[in-house]
Design an enzyme around this catalytic site. Sequence first.
Site, PDB file in Angstrom:
ATOM      1  N   ASN A 144      -9.877 -10.922   0.438  1.00  0.00           N
ATOM      2  CA  ASN A 144      -8.325 -12.852   0.255  1.00  0.00           C
ATOM      3  C   ASN A 144      -9.065 -13.486   0.781  1.00  0.00           C
ATOM      4  O   ASN A 144     -10.068 -14.094   1.292  1.00  0.00           O
ATOM      5  CB  ASN A 144      -7.298 -11.721   0.740  1.00  0.00           C
ATOM      6  CG  ASN A 144      -6.504 -10.741  -0.361  1.00  0.00           C
ATOM      7  OD1 ASN A 144      -6.058 -10.479  -1.002  1.00  0.00           O
ATOM      8  ND2 ASN A 144      -5.965  -9.755   0.665  1.00  0.00           N
ATOM      9  N   CYS A 164      -7.155  -5.763  -6.452  1.00  0.00           N
ATOM     10  CA  CYS A 164      -5.713  -5.622  -5.896  1.00  0.00           C
ATOM     11  C   CYS A 164      -5.221  -4.259  -5.865  1.00  0.00           C
ATOM     12  O   CYS A 164      -5.135  -3.890  -7.199  1.00  0.00           O
ATOM     13  CB  CYS A 164      -5.060  -7.477  -5.403  1.00  0.00           C
ATOM     14  SG  CYS A 164      -3.333  -7.406  -5.074  1.00  0.00           S
ATOM     15  N   HIS A 194      -1.327 -12.088  -6.006  1.00  0.00           N
ATOM     16  CA  HIS A 194      -0.325 -12.397  -5.058  1.00  0.00           C
ATOM     17  C   HIS A 194       0.772 -13.118  -5.562  1.00  0.00           C
ATOM     18  O   HIS A 194       1.789 -14.167  -5.246  1.00  0.00           O
ATOM     19  CB  HIS A 194      -0.263 -12.872  -3.697  1.00  0.00           C
ATOM     20  CG  HIS A 194      -1.107 -12.067  -3.000  1.00  0.00           C
ATOM     21  ND1 HIS A 194      -1.862 -11.849  -1.669  1.00  0.00           N
ATOM     22  CD2 HIS A 194      -1.496 -10.130  -3.621  1.00  0.00           C
ATOM     23  CE1 HIS A 194      -2.659 -10.952  -1.589  1.00  0.00           C
ATOM     24  NE2 HIS A 194      -2.399  -9.833  -2.368  1.00  0.00           N
ATOM     25  N   TYR A 241       5.219 -10.649  -2.863  1.00  0.00           N
ATOM     26  CA  TYR A 241       4.440 -12.062  -2.089  1.00  0.00           C
ATOM     27  C   TYR A 241       5.648 -13.490  -3.136  1.00  0.00           C
ATOM     28  O   TYR A 241       5.470 -14.043  -3.120  1.00  0.00           O
ATOM     29  CB  TYR A 241       2.787 -11.876  -2.662  1.00  0.00           C
ATOM     30  CG  TYR A 241       2.086 -11.632  -1.908  1.00  0.00           C
ATOM     31  CD1 TYR A 241       1.916 -11.659  -0.734  1.00  0.00           C
ATOM     32  CD2 TYR A 241       2.436  -9.902  -2.501  1.00  0.00           C
ATOM     33  CE1 TYR A 241       1.165 -10.737   0.059  1.00  0.00           C
ATOM     34  CE2 TYR A 241       1.011  -9.175  -1.367  1.00  0.00           C
ATOM     35  CZ  TYR A 241       1.101  -9.211  -0.402  1.00  0.00           C
ATOM     36  OH  TYR A 241      -0.340  -9.264   0.585  1.00  0.00           O
TER      37      TYR A 241
END
Length: 419
Positions: A144, A164, A194, A241
Amino acid sequence: MRLTVVGGGSTYTPELVDGLARLQDVLPVEELVLVDPAEERLELVGGLGRRILRRYGHPGVLTTTTDLDAGVADADAVLLQLRVGGQAARNEDETWPLECGCVGQETTGAGGLAKALRTVPVVLDIAERVRKASPDAWIVDFTNPVGIVTRALLESGHRAVGLCNVAIGFQRRFAAMLDVDPGRVRLDHVGLNHLTWERRVLVDGEDRLPALLAAHGDEIADDIELPGWLVRQLGVVPSYYLRYYYAHDEVVRELRSSPSRAARVAEIERELLEMYADERLDSKPELLTQRGGAFYSEAAVDLCAALLGRSTETDVQVVNVRNGDTFPFLPPDAVVEVPATVGGGAVTPLRAEPLAPLHAGLVSAVTAYEHLALEAALLGGRARVFEALLAHPLVGQVELAEGLTDRLLAHNRDYLPWA
């Protein structure tokens, strides 16, 4: 086949080893190499990894090394799962933004920018060494912030793709709710890393999302910590997120009154390493589920199998990939997280329906921030950090951006030579 994991000393690595062992018919790895500078930790993780392989009767060899160049030599694929600064740096990323009333999170907002600034130069150095040692190797980035790091790799000409676990997590949960095999579920998963929404949940080509929301809307909303009425009104499922955007001030209040996630993860890691030292342990412990990254191993195995030509046909997988003309309102070199065909030595985004204005506006703003964040990571300079923060939709005010810039640089002087 030789698979190398950079950051292999992570306490999460046994999850990956477990997946490789269980799915050895999908991805027959002959040698798994774990690379990490933390030798003591690496040996504990490597020891458990070997016992897991033996437990499943896997014929492959697991080796460990602190020598990056030796570790990536002759690799078919290199998985990046490193954390520059460890949990201590993550803890700072999650706390100092709160002093300015902004969310403290390791990939979103100011904390995410700090992580990008520390991480991009290190990843690019690793990638150059991979290119010299194994020019045909694929680089799979799980480090990340995945979108920014993957964009850095692609712009530098590396054979890379970002991964991811959000999409596969939704796929597994939705499959369980619908009582179908996960392999029958395909998601219309769109956005940036995200920052994604599930627009359709296709089972054998039929969209089951409306039925899912009708029967399980409140349960899904609880999982992502957003109101059930909001999820039903939107008619899509935002990733967890999105809560940082849709409920920013509420999240800040919560974070100010509770220990950081990094502190909890550090505690979990200490317990896990004690467990890993027990030579009787030959399976991933239940505590590892609290570490995060659920289903990463399955996603990584499927992706590597497709990249390396082990699949019988071209696969469709959710990855972080160059935008091209997927979303025409974004630059072609932006990195988006969407379903893509993987096979034949290429990763190609599927044609996507246009994003609704509610989604497109936020995606456009965050893409602009990511562009500026990458410039700051590559070129340095206080002004670039400030401009990236000013562009971020969770900041966007001069006074906030100034205060966050000062704190970011103060907390990262050991990692940023220009700070």
